[in-house]
Design an enzyme around this catalytic site. Structure first.
Site, PDB file in Angstrom:
ATOM      1  N   LYS A  69      -2.164  -1.481  -3.833  1.00 43.61           N
ATOM      2  CA  LYS A  69      -3.031  -0.311  -3.763  1.00 43.61           C
ATOM      3  C   LYS A  69      -2.207   0.958  -3.838  1.00 43.61           C
ATOM      4  O   LYS A  69      -1.208   1.043  -3.139  1.00 43.61           O
ATOM      5  CB  LYS A  69      -3.790  -0.367  -2.441  1.00 43.61           C
ATOM      6  CG  LYS A  69      -4.648   0.831  -2.155  1.00 43.61           C
ATOM      7  CD  LYS A  69      -5.249   0.716  -0.801  1.00 43.61           C
ATOM      8  CE  LYS A  69      -5.944   2.043  -0.538  1.00 43.61           C
ATOM      9  NZ  LYS A  69      -6.318   2.202   0.825  1.00 43.61           N
ATOM     10  N   LYS A  72       0.853  -1.177   0.000  1.00 43.53           N
ATOM     11  CA  LYS A  72       0.000   0.000   0.000  1.00 43.53           C
ATOM     12  C   LYS A  72       0.893   1.232   0.000  1.00 43.53           C
ATOM     13  O   LYS A  72       1.666   1.457   0.941  1.00 43.53           O
ATOM     14  CB  LYS A  72      -0.896  -0.013   1.230  1.00 43.53           C
ATOM     15  CG  LYS A  72      -1.767   1.225   1.330  1.00 43.53           C
ATOM     16  CD  LYS A  72      -2.739   1.109   2.490  1.00 43.53           C
ATOM     17  CE  LYS A  72      -3.578   2.359   2.621  1.00 43.53           C
ATOM     18  NZ  LYS A  72      -4.446   2.303   3.789  1.00 43.53           N
TER      19      LYS A  72
HETATM   20  C1  PBG Z   1      -6.890   3.273   5.626  1.00 45.29           C
HETATM   21  C2  PBG Z   1      -7.408   3.207   4.229  1.00 45.29           C
HETATM   22  C3  PBG Z   1      -7.310   4.209   3.257  1.00 45.29           C
HETATM   23  C4  PBG Z   1      -7.951   3.722   2.101  1.00 45.29           C
HETATM   24  C5  PBG Z   1      -8.405   2.442   2.401  1.00 45.29           C
HETATM   25  N1  PBG Z   1      -8.051   2.143   3.725  1.00 45.29           N
HETATM   26  C6  PBG Z   1      -6.803   5.598   3.340  1.00 45.29           C
HETATM   27  C7  PBG Z   1      -5.416   5.915   3.695  1.00 45.29           C
HETATM   28  O1  PBG Z   1      -4.520   5.078   3.760  1.00 45.29           O
HETATM   29  O2  PBG Z   1      -5.215   7.104   3.927  1.00 45.29           O
HETATM   30  C8  PBG Z   1      -8.075   4.459   0.808  1.00 45.29           C
HETATM   31  C9  PBG Z   1      -9.091   3.968  -0.168  1.00 45.29           C
HETATM   32  C10 PBG Z   1      -9.388   4.887  -1.288  1.00 45.29           C
HETATM   33  O3  PBG Z   1      -8.740   5.934  -1.493  1.00 45.29           O
HETATM   34  O4  PBG Z   1     -10.329   4.569  -2.022  1.00 45.29           O
HETATM   35  N2  PBG Z   1      -7.849   2.775   6.533  1.00 45.29           N
END
Ligand code: PBG
Length: 310
Positions: free
Chosen positions: A235, A181
């Site tokens: 992601k 991520k």
């Molecule tokens: C953190 C989380 C995020 C997203 C999914 N889980 C945000 C982040 O890391 O700031 C982002 C998903 C998206 O942008 O569609 N709980």
């Protein structure tokens, strides 16, 4: 002939719909930067999930917006927290007709907006956060989650959650790990959706990945699989197709990719201006993610795809 020789087919069964549920509201609230996506009430969530099941969407992933946030993100592990309440209701409503996934993190629930608890210097404390994640995993599993999806990028989170679940008799609850991520600029609309501002204009670069690194992503993926991840995720999706493809080549577990809020919002905004064609670009992008090697795609287009592309 093009149909006959197509190498990749995107289908509704590839998709997971991300859904937001907010505590303490009496009607669903639109999210300005995510046209077509809403913060659900428990009631509107229930009917959305029933409709998605009827449309053939196989899974949803839940995100909660609590009415009160605190230092440790208690709403993430409180049995009365909004996602736990929602999971119990959805279990009753759709049971095993829908895979119920829950995002497992505390950023929506903390007053400072970080994905973990802070130490006295104001930095995220990795190991103290693991204890909270374990409590959240147990709360979600108890409430009926089939899959928990740790998204906080703390080191050791998958192993810690796996042993907590196994120790409490939840060995059949699966883990979909947000393994690679990235500290992306594409999560902006999501942070609107969950009302998160990172304290002091901060960022998540100390725990999410640097977009310059791909080999590091593979290390993260392998570590998560060793710790017991049943599925791994990359992601965002489009800027990381090379990473998706490299992960697919190296592992045997299902590979998921998250087509995130900013990716969705860009298509919505540009097509609203008439600059690109919405349907064409949405299909092109989701298909590219599958072609790169994703077996599972988390996307805000899930419902649209199910309604228009069967
Ligand atoms: C953190 C989380 C995020 C997203 C999914 N889980 C945000 C982040 O890391 O700031 C982002 C998903 C998206 O942008 O569609 N709980």
């Amino acid at each position: 002939m093009r149909e006959l020789v197509a190498e990749v087919r995107l289908g509704v069964k590839d998709l997971v719909a991300p859904l937001f549920v907010r505590e303490g509201i009496s009607s669903a609230q639109p999210i300005l930067s995510l046209p077509g996506v809403v913060q659900h009430t428990l009631d509107s969530l229930r009917s959305e999930v029933v409709q998605l099941a009827e449309l053939g969407v196989p899974a949803v992933i839940l995100f909660g917006i609590p009415s009160v946030k605190d230092e440790v993100g208690s709403g993430a592990f409180d049995p009365a927290g909004i996602v736990q309440v929602a999971l119990r209701e959805l279990q009753k409503e759709v049971g095993n007709d829908m895979v119920l996934m829950s995002d497992l993190c505390v950023d929506e629930y903390t007053s400072h907006g970080h994905c973990g608890v802070l130490n006295k210097h104001g930095d995220v404390d990795n190991d103290a956060t693991l204890d909270i994640y374990c409590r959240a995993a147990l709360a979600q599993a108890t409430a009926g989650a089939h899959v928990v999806a740790p998204s906080g990028m703390m080191d050791g989170q998958v192993g810690a959650i796996r042993s907590a679940l196994d120790g409490a008799g939840f060995s059949d609850v699966a883990i979909m790990a947000y393994s690679a991520k990235y500290a992306s600029g594409l999560y902006g609309p999501f942070r609107d959706a969950v009302d998160v501002q990172i304290q002091g204009g901060g960022n998540r670069k100390s725990y999410q990945q640097d977009w310059r690194n791909a080999r590091e992503a593979l290390r993260e993926v392998h570590a998560d699989i060793e710790q017991g991840a049943d599925m791994v995720m990359v992601k965002p999706a489009l800027s990381y197709l090379d990473v998706i493809s490299a992960v697919r080549a190296q592992v045997d577990v299902p590979v998921a990719a998250y087509h995130v809020s900013g990716e969705y919002a860009m298509i919505k905004a540009a097509s609203a201006n008439g600059w690109i064609d919405h349907d064409t670009v949405a299909l092109e992008q989701l298909t590219a993610v599958k072609r790169a090697g994703a077996d599972i795609i988390l996307t805000y287009f899930a419902r649209w795809f199910a309604e228009n592309n069967r």
